[in-house]
Design an enzyme around this catalytic site. Structure first.
Site, PDB file in Angstrom:
ATOM      1  CG  HIS A   1      -1.989  -1.043   1.128  1.00  0.00           C
ATOM      2  ND1 HIS A   1      -2.963  -1.176   2.093  1.00  0.00           N
ATOM      3  CD2 HIS A   1      -2.246  -1.995   0.194  1.00  0.00           C
ATOM      4  CE1 HIS A   1      -3.783  -2.162   1.750  1.00  0.00           C
ATOM      5  NE2 HIS A   1      -3.362  -2.682   0.608  1.00  0.00           N
TER       6      HIS A   1
ATOM      7  CD  GLU B   1      -2.172   3.855   3.185  1.00  0.00           C
ATOM      8  OE1 GLU B   1      -3.375   3.976   3.484  1.00  0.00           O
ATOM      9  OE2 GLU B   1      -1.777   3.103   2.281  1.00  0.00           O
TER      10      GLU B   1
END
Length: 147
Positions: A77, A79
């Site tokens: 992801h 993040e």
């Protein structure tokens, strides 16, 4: 019109997500402290691995619904990639703000909590009850960006 700081950093996440080779959803993330960018990330496979745009999407092949079985994916992801970029370059993100196109999932939320993120600003809602429950036990500020 000059954007405020939140709008400025959210717009940068929209540029970062353009690097994504994910076939299902493009997401960008920016970690900021004291109005300075510490790290950026976008969702995609680890360095040196064939992109999903080249070999196909494992989640699509397995018919995995959105929000389920995050581990069944070749990619990371946005993040996660931003946290990894900061660690790789030896940059502390404790006390920083994460800007992201999408509200973080529970896996990313756990990482953000342990990384010391103080504030999360996201643009699009993503339903994850576990992420909500985890954040409710912290002092992390969670805000949906309102255009």
């Amino acid at each position: 019109m000059r954007p405020d700081w939140d709008q400025y950093f959210i717009e940068i996440t929209n540029i970062a997500k353009k690097r994504s080779t994910c076939l299902r959803r493009q997401v960008g993330a920016v970690i900021v402290k004291d109005k300075h960018i510490l790290a950026t990330g976008y969702n995609g496979v680890p360095s040196g691995i064939s992109h999903c745009s080249e070999v196909g999407c494992l989640r699509m092949k397995l018919n995995v619904p959105s929000g389920e079985k995050h581990e069944l994916c070749r990619g990371l992801h946005a993040e996660q990639n931003a946290i990894i970029q900061a660690a790789y370059h030896g940059v502390s993100i404790s006390g920083a703000t994460l800007y992201c196109n999408t509200k973080p999932c529970s896996i990313c939320t756990k990482m953000l909590i342990n990384a010391g993120i103080a504030r999360i600003v996201y643009e699009e809602f993503y339903s994850d009850e576990l992420a909500d429950a985890l954040l409710a036990e912290t002092d992390i500020s969670l805000e949906q960006f309102d255009r």
